[in-house]
Write an enzyme that holds these catalytic residues in place. Structure first.
Site, short mmCIF file in Angstrom:
data_model
loop_
_atom_site.label_atom_id
_atom_site.label_comp_id
_atom_site.label_asym_id
_atom_site.label_seq_id
_atom_site.Cartn_x
_atom_site.Cartn_y
_atom_site.Cartn_z
N GLY A 51 -6.46 133.45 43.95
CA GLY A 51 -4.95 133.38 44.43
C GLY A 51 -4.70 134.40 45.26
N GLU A 107 -2.21 141.06 43.08
CA GLU A 107 -1.90 139.63 42.26
C GLU A 107 -0.98 138.93 43.12
OE1 GLU A 107 -2.69 137.30 40.52
OE2 GLU A 107 -2.40 137.46 38.31
N ASP A 108 -1.44 137.44 43.11
CA ASP A 108 -0.43 136.56 43.93
C ASP A 108 0.73 136.30 43.32
OD1 ASP A 108 -1.23 135.27 41.68
OD2 ASP A 108 -2.24 133.77 42.85
N ASP A 111 3.90 135.90 36.33
CA ASP A 111 4.58 134.86 35.75
C ASP A 111 5.09 135.01 34.02
OD1 ASP A 111 5.82 131.99 35.52
OD2 ASP A 111 4.04 131.51 34.45
N LYS A 139 8.22 136.21 38.86
CA LYS A 139 9.10 135.35 38.36
C LYS A 139 9.68 135.91 36.95
CE LYS A 139 6.42 131.30 38.87
NZ LYS A 139 6.12 129.84 38.28
N ASP A 167 -2.30 127.99 44.17
CA ASP A 167 -2.86 126.60 44.36
C ASP A 167 -2.28 125.69 43.09
OD1 ASP A 167 -4.29 127.77 42.15
OD2 ASP A 167 -5.64 126.06 41.98
N ARG A 173 -4.12 125.69 48.60
CA ARG A 173 -4.39 127.31 48.66
C ARG A 173 -4.11 127.60 50.42
NH1 ARG A 173 -6.27 129.70 44.48
NH2 ARG A 173 -7.79 128.68 43.17
P1 IMP Z 1 0.96 134.81 34.01
O1 IMP Z 1 -0.58 135.25 33.35
O2 IMP Z 1 1.49 133.91 33.14
O3 IMP Z 1 1.73 136.17 34.70
O4 IMP Z 1 0.07 134.20 35.18
C1 IMP Z 1 -0.33 134.56 36.36
C2 IMP Z 1 -1.06 133.62 37.08
O5 IMP Z 1 -0.71 132.15 36.68
C3 IMP Z 1 -1.21 133.83 38.63
O6 IMP Z 1 -2.15 134.80 38.91
C4 IMP Z 1 -1.26 132.26 39.04
O7 IMP Z 1 -2.85 132.12 39.16
C5 IMP Z 1 -0.78 131.58 38.04
N1 IMP Z 1 0.45 130.96 38.24
C6 IMP Z 1 1.55 131.50 37.68
N2 IMP Z 1 2.81 130.82 38.46
C7 IMP Z 1 2.43 130.18 39.47
C8 IMP Z 1 2.79 129.30 40.41
O8 IMP Z 1 4.19 129.01 40.63
N3 IMP Z 1 2.04 128.84 41.22
C9 IMP Z 1 0.60 129.02 41.49
N4 IMP Z 1 0.19 129.80 40.48
C10 IMP Z 1 1.05 130.14 39.51
#
Ligand code: IMP
Length: 194
Positions: A51, A107-108, A111, A139, A167, A173
């Protein structure tokens, strides 16, 4: 000869959050911020694939000659975070590449924070002097793990976004903009094509 026009189906009319040129402009600012924040020694740049690729390429412009190392972190199925994060360090990203250096994780989107927390643990474990995170999106309302994200492009509300590398199960993507995924919009577009 195949008909290339079949590849040119318009994407569903998802709501746009950030246009490509705004992303490019913001990433250039983040690149400058990172350069200012880091010391003279070149950092080890780590992109979270797949991503973060488009975002990382933009940040890389601020560090001419620096390669992007790849790491894969899997925590999502569809639009749901599944909790556990599996981290795979890919070719060349080992203690020799990391030890004694500042590492920048690209990082994209952040979350729940679990991916960044897992990566930071892993990279500090390999001997990085410091791990700094730059994310195109964040977020904050979704955090489960308290993590520091030093450089954030844009904060967004709790919506599932796609495009600019992000994605939904490997789809969308390649969209140039960041848009909000909406299953109803997708169904509507499919119905009007049928
Ligand atoms: P975390 O570990 O929950 O912070 O998630 C991070 C990863 O979850 C990111 O690198 C994305 O691959 C995926 N992710 C979280 N939210 C989104 C979204 O809104 N769209 C797409 N991918 C997401």
């Amino acid at each position: 000869m195949t008909d290339a026009s079949s590849d040119l189906v318009a994407p569903p009319p998802f709501r746009r959050l950030f246009a490509n040129q705004d992303i490019v402009r913001r990433a250039a600012e983040l690149g400058r911020d990172l350069r200012a924040a880091l010391g003279e020694a070149p950092p080890c740049l780590v992109q979270v694939i797949e991503g973060a690729r488009p975002f990382a390429r933009l940040i890389q412009r601020a560090f001419p000659g620096q390669v992007l190392h790849d790491v894969r972190a899997k925590s999502y199925q569809g639009t749901q975070s599944v909790g556990e994060v599996r981290v795979d360090l890919l070719g060349g990203l080992d203690a020799a590449a990391v030890a004694g250096r500042e590492v920048v994780v690209l990082e994209d989107i952040v979350d729940t924070g679990r991916t960044v927390a897992a990566l930071r643990r892993e990279l500090l474990g390999l001997g990085a002097t410091r791990v700094r995170v730059a994310a195109l999106l964040s977020k904050p309302s979704r955090r489960v793990v308290e993590v520091e994200v030093e450089h954030v492009g844009f904060e967004i509300p709790d919506e599932f976004v796609i495009g600019f590398g992000m994605d939904l199960d490997e789809r969308y993507r390649d969209l140039p903009d960041v848009v909000v995924y909406d299953a109803d919009v997708e169904r509507g577009a499919a119905a009007s094509e049928a």
